[in-house]
Design an enzyme around this catalytic site. Sequence first.
Site, PDB file in Angstrom:
ATOM      1  N   HIS A  74       0.959  -1.248   0.036  1.00 59.84           N
ATOM      2  CA  HIS A  74      -0.231  -0.435  -0.179  1.00 59.84           C
ATOM      3  C   HIS A  74       0.763   1.585   0.091  1.00 59.84           C
ATOM      4  CE1 HIS A  74      -3.816   2.059   1.931  1.00 59.84           C
ATOM      5  NE2 HIS A  74      -3.934   2.302   0.921  1.00 59.84           N
ATOM      6  N   ASP A  92      -5.218   4.672   3.684  1.00 62.09           N
ATOM      7  CA  ASP A  92      -7.168   4.598   3.452  1.00 62.09           C
ATOM      8  C   ASP A  92      -7.825   4.768   5.054  1.00 62.09           C
ATOM      9  OD1 ASP A  92      -6.500   3.735   1.334  1.00 62.09           O
ATOM     10  OD2 ASP A  92      -7.401   1.809   1.970  1.00 62.09           O
ATOM     11  N   HIS A 112     -13.798   4.856   0.894  1.00 59.67           N
ATOM     12  CA  HIS A 112     -12.940   5.513   1.531  1.00 59.67           C
ATOM     13  C   HIS A 112     -12.148   6.407   0.574  1.00 59.67           C
ATOM     14  CE1 HIS A 112     -10.776   2.543  -1.119  1.00 59.67           C
ATOM     15  NE2 HIS A 112      -9.968   2.644  -0.608  1.00 59.67           N
ATOM     16  N   HIS A 123      -8.289   6.843   0.191  1.00 63.74           N
ATOM     17  CA  HIS A 123      -6.929   7.216  -0.420  1.00 63.74           C
ATOM     18  C   HIS A 123      -5.605   8.488  -0.106  1.00 63.74           C
ATOM     19  CE1 HIS A 123      -3.020   4.209  -1.626  1.00 63.74           C
ATOM     20  NE2 HIS A 123      -3.119   5.809  -2.104  1.00 63.74           N
TER      21      HIS A 123
END
Length: 272
Positions: free
Chosen positions: A165, A169, A244, A246
């Site tokens: 990642h 998030d 959500h 990012h």
Amino acid sequence: MAFTRPTGKHRAPNRLTRKSAQMAGIAALATTGVIGGLASPALAAGTEAPSVSETGLNQIIAIEGTLADQVATQADVQKRQAEAAAKVKAAAKAKAAAEAKAEARAKAAAKAKAEARAKAAREAKARAARSAERTRLGAFQLPVAGSYVTTGYKSSGSLWSSGRHSGIDFHAASGSSVVAVGAGTVVEAGWGGAYGNNIVLRMTDGTYTQYGHLSSIGVSVGQSVGAGQRIGFSGSTGNSTGPHLHFEARTAPSYGSDMDPVAYLRAHGVTV
């Protein structure tokens, strides 16, 4: 009965007539105050008047000298009075001029002080405005108010093409307001592939922040934004498993220049 003067050779007045005329003239002068104080004792006592050569001419000369002295004295007194009055007038004029100059200096000094105070006030106001602007520009906040991190930085998994990642998030229901974490300029606003609708900002400190998976975008490239200004709404566009936000912190606008977003926000005073 009318009397007429006999014709023929006129006779000169006798001594008694001349004395009477002299007495009458002297009396007239005494009446006017000219020789009252100079009359001889013999005349005052009623005795026989002195001859013209002894009294009249001498008295006239004395009277003329006395009058001349009185006139000269009076002129001298008047001259001194005029000079004294001129001095008083000149002194008053000089005093008035000095007072006017002092008043002008006082007014000029008061004006200068007032201008200095006004200038100081303006400068203080300008400094306060600059300070407020620096604070505003330097202030950072969460991209979604009251949110929290659901997926950490460098989390691994098959969901990401790189295997990890590249950001974090934030929990955000679809349609939640997304704001700029700090002041900056929009350098990208549109579709970002796996990021879906995304925005990239160049921050005032030269770093970059990214906001992905937006449902809609509210800014355009080149636009300046302030800290806390809404730039779009959260969603689930692109490579996403649900609504959500990012969020990434970068050293450059492109993918692969990411840095720890949590450390970045905390370094700018944001509690994450």
